[in-house]
Design a protein around this motif. Structure first.
Motif: not given
Length: 440
Positions: A196-202
């Motif tokens: 989820g954090l990587l998705l938000v970061l992306g």
């Protein structure tokens, strides 16, 4: 190939997020393992302290250190038979302080001696435990792996001396299964949170890229607008200069052409003073035409305004008006000593010049005064004069020709112009924005 800075920042941030989540997962699982083993070890220690230790103290005759280990083992065996079934945690052993096996709950336990150093370490350090998962490490143990091995010192309550060491073996199959379940849940949650954090970061990086692209487009549009404004300013300046050049040429042509011709005609007809039917003479008409043409010619030809301050420009316009009309003009000037660009210098001169001409045309120039000051980064020009209401022409949309000309000049720079007649006084109120024209 060198990566763009935003992409590099996104990659580094992603790696930091994954590293942080990995550390968090390891911290949670290791903490859980320690708490799980400590809880089971405390349970084994409580069993030894609460049940096995009293048996050992009783069998040893109140803690007599000289008790024979073989005799102690027989007493413990007799006492253990009296225990209800299911009271033990698994396999139980009792070791003497010198490392000999005193008691074992497993029938046929063949363990002979134990490393004396380990017994001493337990006796001095307190409860110890070890989880054995590998069959190779479990070689020689009374039960198969996985199991939890717990060592608990048994002390005499009176003397406080260690009289034996209790050893408990507990099957750890359920423990390992529970650990795997909990750790799977922990790592699953950590993985989902990381994803989820990587998705938000992306998404943030993508949105940032869009914002940067929009910002770059805005920069391009802003640069284009700046170029267009500069070109418009240059075109306006060129038009103003071209217009003044045309007026100068027209004024010069009037002076050198019709005025000279009329002047010559006046000289040649100077001897003939016969009056015309309306009472005038030819020489008088020629003189009147000469005065009008000279006035027009003087108004069209612009004086040298280069590098003059605002105050000097207003004074020149007033002086030329006084010289041509013979009417005095009162001045009240509170202006900075700075120079304007050429278009604004010309506009200021023409507005003052035309305002004074209107006063002369409609009120014979009585009571003329000029007040100028700076206000809100603009030059405020107020021209007042006495006026006969009967001589003021009827108002037309946009005013007369002179007012429309002044208003068009001021509109170029975003200025304003108002004209009002009240209580026998005419007021011309104009503003000329300075903008970026100041030159200190």
């Amino acid at each position: 190939m060198r990566l763009p800075r935003p992409l590099l920042v996104s990659i580094l941030t992603g790696l930091m997020v994954m590293g942080s989540m990995l550390w968090l997962g390891l911290f949670i699982t290791n903490s859980y393992r320690d708490l799980q083993l400590r809880a089971l070890a405390d349970a084994g220690g409580n069993y030894v302290d609460g049940l096995l230790a009293p048996m050992v103290v009783t069998a040893a005759g109140g803690g007599d250190a000289a008790t024979d280990p073989a005799d102690l083992g027989e007493r413990l065996t007799d006492l253990s038979r009296s225990l209800p079934q299911g009271e033990t945690l698994g396999v139980l052993r009792v070791w003497s302080p010198d490392g000999q096996l005193v008691f074992g709950s497993l029938e046929g336990d063949t363990a002979g001696t134990h490393d004396v150093d380990e017994i001493v370490e337990v006796a001095e350090g307190g409860i110890m435990w070890e989880l054995v998962l590998d069959e190779e490490e479990a070689e020689g143990a009374p039960i198969a792996a996985p199991f939890l091995e717990i060592y608990v010192p048994i002390r005499d309550e009176v003397s406080g001396r260690t009289i034996a060491v209790g050893e408990v073996y507990r099957d750890a199959t359920a423990l390992v299964r529970e650990r795997q379940r909990v750790e799977a849940a922990v790592w699953g949650g950590i993985g989902l949170a990381t994803l989820g954090l990587l998705l938000v970061l992306g998404l943030t990086a993508r949105q940032s890229a869009k914002l940067r692209a929009n910002l770059e487009r805005e920069r391009v549009v802003t640069a284009q607008n700046a170029r267009l404004r500069a070109e418009a300013e240059n075109a306006r300046t060129e038009v103003t200069l071209a217009n003044e050049m045309v007026l100068n040429v027209v004024g010069a042509e009037l002076h050198d052409g019709p005025i000279q011709t009329l002047a010559l005609g006046a000289l040649l007809s100077g001897t003939d003073q016969r009056p015309l039917p309306d009472g005038t003479s030819a020489l008088g008409l020629i003189g009147s035409a000469l005065r009008q043409l000279r006035s027009i010619s003087d108004g069209l030809i612009l004086p040298e305004l280069a590098d003059l301050t605002v105050t000097e420009i207003v004074k020149i316009a007033a002086r030329r008006h006084q010289d041509s009309t013979g009417r005095s003009v009162a001045l009240d000037l509170k202006l900075p000593s700075e120079a304007l660009d050429t278009p604004r210098r010309t506009c200021l001169f023409r507005v003052v010049q035309e305002g004074l001409r209107n006063a002369q045309r409609h009120a014979d120039g009585d009571g003329q005064e000029i007040r100028c000051w700076t206000e809100n980064d603009a030059i405020r020009i107020v021209i007042r004069n006495d006026v006969d209401p009967s001589r003021v022409p009827a108002k037309s949309p946009g005013g007369g020709l002179g007012l429309r000309g002044m208003r068009r000049r001021l509109d170029v720079f975003g200025g304003t112009l108002d004209f009002d007649v009240e209580n026998g006084r005419a007021t011309l109120d104009a503003t000329l924005p300075l903008g970026a024209s100041r030159r200190f």
